[in-house]
Design a protein around this motif. Structure first.
Motif, mmCIF file in Angstrom:
data_model
loop_
_atom_site.group_PDB
_atom_site.id
_atom_site.type_symbol
_atom_site.label_atom_id
_atom_site.label_comp_id
_atom_site.label_asym_id
_atom_site.label_seq_id
_atom_site.Cartn_x
_atom_site.Cartn_y
_atom_site.Cartn_z
ATOM 1 N N GLN B 23 0.905 -1.243 0.029
ATOM 2 C CA GLN B 23 -0.302 0.134 -0.035
ATOM 3 C C GLN B 23 0.726 1.343 0.038
ATOM 4 O OE1 GLN B 23 -3.811 0.174 2.326
ATOM 5 N NE2 GLN B 23 -2.979 1.930 3.234
ATOM 6 N N ILE B 24 0.671 1.922 -1.080
ATOM 7 C CA ILE B 24 1.526 3.284 -1.155
ATOM 8 C C ILE B 24 0.589 4.537 -0.807
ATOM 9 C CG2 ILE B 24 3.247 4.534 -2.774
ATOM 10 C CD1 ILE B 24 3.136 1.503 -4.332
ATOM 11 N N PRO B 25 0.865 5.481 -0.064
ATOM 12 C CA PRO B 25 0.127 6.701 0.157
ATOM 13 C C PRO B 25 0.501 7.638 -1.124
ATOM 14 C CG PRO B 25 1.865 6.357 1.826
ATOM 15 C CD PRO B 25 2.073 5.317 0.996
ATOM 16 N N LEU B 26 -0.618 8.296 -1.512
ATOM 17 C CA LEU B 26 -0.579 9.034 -2.522
ATOM 18 C C LEU B 26 0.630 10.171 -2.200
ATOM 19 C CD1 LEU B 26 -4.010 10.011 -4.069
ATOM 20 C CD2 LEU B 26 -2.497 8.457 -4.614
ATOM 21 N N THR B 27 0.718 10.587 -0.898
ATOM 22 C CA THR B 27 1.678 11.672 -0.631
ATOM 23 C C THR B 27 3.166 11.223 -0.918
ATOM 24 O OG1 THR B 27 1.739 10.790 1.470
ATOM 25 C CG2 THR B 27 0.458 12.755 1.242
ATOM 26 N N PHE B 28 3.312 9.956 -0.949
ATOM 27 C CA PHE B 28 4.594 9.477 -1.528
ATOM 28 C C PHE B 28 4.884 9.736 -2.718
ATOM 29 C CE2 PHE B 28 7.266 6.139 -3.695
ATOM 30 C CZ PHE B 28 8.322 6.058 -2.971
ATOM 31 N N PHE B 29 4.184 9.716 -3.771
ATOM 32 C CA PHE B 29 4.295 10.175 -5.000
ATOM 33 C C PHE B 29 4.184 11.566 -5.060
ATOM 34 C CE2 PHE B 29 2.243 5.773 -6.118
ATOM 35 C CZ PHE B 29 3.399 5.231 -6.761
ATOM 36 N N GLU B 31 4.949 13.855 -3.155
ATOM 37 C CA GLU B 31 6.091 14.270 -2.485
ATOM 38 C C GLU B 31 7.464 14.150 -3.494
ATOM 39 O OE1 GLU B 31 6.464 13.091 1.431
ATOM 40 O OE2 GLU B 31 4.907 14.236 2.130
ATOM 41 N N ALA B 32 7.319 12.924 -3.971
ATOM 42 C CA ALA B 32 8.606 12.392 -4.980
ATOM 43 C C ALA B 32 8.825 13.184 -6.033
ATOM 44 C CB ALA B 32 8.420 11.276 -5.247
ATOM 45 N N TYR B 33 7.636 13.728 -6.542
ATOM 46 C CA TYR B 33 7.500 14.548 -7.827
ATOM 47 C C TYR B 33 7.189 15.863 -7.721
ATOM 48 C CZ TYR B 33 7.162 9.539 -9.441
ATOM 49 O OH TYR B 33 7.250 8.257 -9.611
ATOM 50 N N LYS B 34 7.103 16.214 -6.311
ATOM 51 C CA LYS B 34 6.567 17.924 -6.205
ATOM 52 C C LYS B 34 5.525 18.095 -6.992
ATOM 53 C CE LYS B 34 11.309 19.318 -5.220
ATOM 54 N NZ LYS B 34 11.912 17.891 -4.791
ATOM 55 N N SER B 35 4.405 17.271 -7.028
ATOM 56 C CA SER B 35 3.462 17.341 -8.023
ATOM 57 C C SER B 35 1.757 17.293 -6.899
ATOM 58 C CB SER B 35 3.067 16.435 -8.807
ATOM 59 O OG SER B 35 3.993 16.079 -9.702
ATOM 60 N N ALA B 36 1.034 18.147 -7.355
ATOM 61 C CA ALA B 36 -0.163 18.045 -6.656
ATOM 62 C C ALA B 36 -0.921 16.186 -6.566
ATOM 63 C CB ALA B 36 -1.349 18.979 -7.347
ATOM 64 N N LYS B 37 -1.598 16.341 -5.537
ATOM 65 C CA LYS B 37 -2.323 15.117 -5.340
ATOM 66 C C LYS B 37 -3.298 14.712 -6.535
ATOM 67 C CE LYS B 37 -2.266 13.605 -0.425
ATOM 68 N NZ LYS B 37 -2.911 13.152 0.692
ATOM 69 N N SER B 38 -3.854 15.911 -6.815
ATOM 70 C CA SER B 38 -4.874 15.792 -7.793
ATOM 71 C C SER B 38 -4.180 15.173 -9.302
ATOM 72 C CB SER B 38 -5.595 16.797 -8.193
ATOM 73 O OG SER B 38 -4.571 18.003 -8.701
ATOM 74 N N SER B 39 -3.011 15.591 -9.563
ATOM 75 C CA SER B 39 -2.033 15.195 -10.758
ATOM 76 C C SER B 39 -1.729 13.828 -10.437
ATOM 77 C CB SER B 39 -0.897 16.057 -10.899
ATOM 78 O OG SER B 39 -1.418 17.514 -11.085
ATOM 79 N N ILE B 40 -1.380 13.310 -9.392
ATOM 80 C CA ILE B 40 -1.118 12.083 -9.066
ATOM 81 C C ILE B 40 -2.259 11.199 -9.273
ATOM 82 C CG2 ILE B 40 -0.187 10.430 -7.383
ATOM 83 C CD1 ILE B 40 2.054 12.412 -8.432
ATOM 84 N N ALA B 65 -6.842 8.470 5.926
ATOM 85 C CA ALA B 65 -5.907 8.871 6.436
ATOM 86 C C ALA B 65 -4.523 8.034 6.091
ATOM 87 C CB ALA B 65 -5.947 9.670 7.579
ATOM 88 N N THR B 66 -4.920 6.702 6.460
ATOM 89 C CA THR B 66 -4.113 5.626 6.161
ATOM 90 C C THR B 66 -3.996 5.112 4.907
ATOM 91 O OG1 THR B 66 -5.476 3.962 7.254
ATOM 92 C CG2 THR B 66 -3.969 5.173 8.701
ATOM 93 N N GLY B 67 -5.026 5.640 4.042
ATOM 94 C CA GLY B 67 -5.173 5.012 2.737
ATOM 95 C C GLY B 67 -3.986 5.000 1.731
ATOM 96 N N GLY B 68 -4.219 4.556 0.448
ATOM 97 C CA GLY B 68 -3.281 4.602 -0.417
ATOM 98 C C GLY B 68 -3.597 3.647 -1.572
ATOM 99 N N VAL B 69 -2.677 3.547 -2.399
ATOM 100 C CA VAL B 69 -2.901 2.573 -3.619
ATOM 101 C C VAL B 69 -2.008 1.224 -3.467
ATOM 102 C CG1 VAL B 69 -3.875 4.499 -5.243
ATOM 103 C CG2 VAL B 69 -1.543 4.041 -5.088
ATOM 104 N N THR B 70 -2.480 0.397 -4.154
ATOM 105 C CA THR B 70 -1.869 -0.992 -4.024
ATOM 106 C C THR B 70 -1.957 -1.790 -5.391
ATOM 107 O OG1 THR B 70 -2.717 -1.267 -1.727
ATOM 108 C CG2 THR B 70 -1.783 -3.164 -2.553
ATOM 109 N N PHE B 71 -0.796 -1.913 -5.836
ATOM 110 C CA PHE B 71 -0.858 -2.656 -7.171
ATOM 111 C C PHE B 71 -0.945 -4.305 -7.067
ATOM 112 C CE2 PHE B 71 2.339 -4.957 -10.077
ATOM 113 C CZ PHE B 71 1.368 -5.263 -11.169
ATOM 114 N N VAL B 72 -1.868 -4.823 -7.598
ATOM 115 C CA VAL B 72 -2.172 -6.404 -7.390
ATOM 116 C C VAL B 72 -1.922 -7.195 -8.916
ATOM 117 C CG1 VAL B 72 -3.671 -8.477 -6.799
ATOM 118 C CG2 VAL B 72 -3.392 -5.945 -5.059
#
Lengths: 280, 280
Positions: B23-29, B31-40, B65-72
């Motif tokens: 599970q990867i939080p959207l903030t991980f991406f 922050e990594a790309y300095k992009s808005a969450k909406s773009s991510i 708050a503890t959510g995110g995206v998971t690749f299966v």
């Protein structure tokens, strides 16, 4: 299937990552996506830039009618240093110490994604060695060997101590285990390595190097050549090693059974100029 | 690092593919790309669409708050049928027949990228089984077990016939090999499987099922449960099998040593409704 650029980038990235060291003609992509070759070339330029920027690998181009693009996985120096330094620290945990001065390493070898990362380091180091096959010794060398072979897109030959009826005719040799000076036997199924192969030997641990020396002799029995030797951990050994040229990721320099102190340092990988010369 | 959408798509695709079931939080991406969450979120929607269209896998979203995206990782039914039918055809080659009615399979098991594909089929079938660890028997089960475990992002426990000093305290059990009715021993290092794990057993070959029955007993010895059982090839066996529920990719239905005829069919995977119910 018709994709816009964004869709093509995702799908092509997946295709490259799952087909390393394979030359792919541009027509393969242009037909798959019903897109002009010029668009595909632009897609590839974008992927190549990110792959190099993020140290995922390089994409090489071969011109001409038989030409195409080839993804070669690489790991940059700083990423490798980070990975190996973290591994050294984990290996220094005194809880690992087992009777006889051995280290428990199955948690490292048992982690498939860590093993894939370590395999990528070897695949990167040996990316220009024209490897045809990876050879390893059962049992604990197997996971790392598969990781390396997957990134190089070559088959694996598994050497074993015992003879197994389920593999047909086998070639066996005797060898002297370096540290214990015992004569042992290792075998490889005749069918599991093509003659005239250029073989990369991968193992988890090397002390005196007797097992690896044995595998080198076995390679010769198959009229094949040594592309290179890679070990996850080499141990300091009071006597001369039986193998000259090898690449180690980590070096076990000190094991004190009484104080339970273990010292693990970076292996010789970083001393070898060929590993990083042209990774951007 | 600042990337445009095209660059982000390439890099995020690589990240998802190398971090399955995480599970990867959207903030991980963001922050990594300095992009808005909406773009991510838009990027992820594009990747998800291609992954589902090309049957690479699914990307699930957990809110909060503890959510995110998971690749299966998943493999669609038609892709699986194609892969397994091709494997059946290859296995029917009469050259594979070895003394005793065994089949030479090291070329299949020795191919790392084919093994990864076969492992993905099991990882797809057991994606909802809450697998904590994969268990296999040395030597020939190891490559497939690592492939499955890599796609499920869980560790591997390697069971062995012999006792090895280099793994510390071990748990051993006796078991009766189903076809030969011989009492044998299998061992697993105490440290290599956490208690209360939900274990997926993976092996290359099953005849009567004695070895797998033994591994099931071993799982119990570790206060753990069986998440499932998967075998690459099951062989027809005149007596009752010692294992009830398992998933096989291929079935060896006929071996005639005199005429050198081998018949290999699809395994029971396709009869199991859970495998494909919701793969788009």
């Amino acid at each position: 299937m018709k994709f816009r650029r964004s869709g093509r980038l995702v799908d092509m990235t997946n295709y490259f990552l799952s087909h390393p060291h394979k030359q792919i003609p541009l027509t393969f992509f242009s037909e798959a996506y019903k897109s002009a070759k010029s668009s595909i070339s632009e897609d590839i330029a974008i992927i190549k830039e990110v792959f190099e920027e993020k140290r995922i690998g390089t994409i090489g181009t071969t011109a001409g009618a038989t030409g195409g693009v080839t993804f070669v996985p690489t790991v940059g120096r700083s990423k490798t240093e980070e990975l190996i330094d973290q591994l050294c620290e984990e290996l220094e945990d005194s809880e690992r110490l087992l009777p006889g001065g051995y280290l428990y390493m199955m948690d490292v070898i048992g982690d498939p994604l860590l093993t894939l990362e370590l395999g990528r380091v070897f695949a990167s180091a040996f990316r220009k060695a024209n490897v045809d096959a990876v050879m390893t010794m059962a049992t604990k060398g197997i996971p790392l060997a598969y990781a390396v072979a997957g990134h190089l897109n070559v088959p694996v030959s598994i050497v074993r101590h015992e003879h197994r009826i389920t593999e047909g005719s086998i070639v066996s040799i005797n060898y002297v285990s370096g540290s214990q000076k015992r004569i042992q036997t290792m075998s490889l199924a005749r069918r599991s390595l093509k003659p005239n192969s250029n073989v990369l030997i991968i193992d988890d641990f090397m002390k005196a190097g007797g097992t690896i020396r044995g595998m080198m002799d076995l390679v010769t029995e198959f009229q094949s050549t040594i592309a290179g030797i890679g070990v996850l951990t080499e141990a300091v050994h009071s006597e001369e090693k039986l193998v000259d040229k090898y690449v180690s990721l980590t070096k076990l320099t000190e094991v004190d059974i009484k104080t339970k102190k273990i010292k693990v340092e970076r292996g010789n990988l970083f001393d070898i100029p060929f590993s990083y010369e042209d990774i951007k």
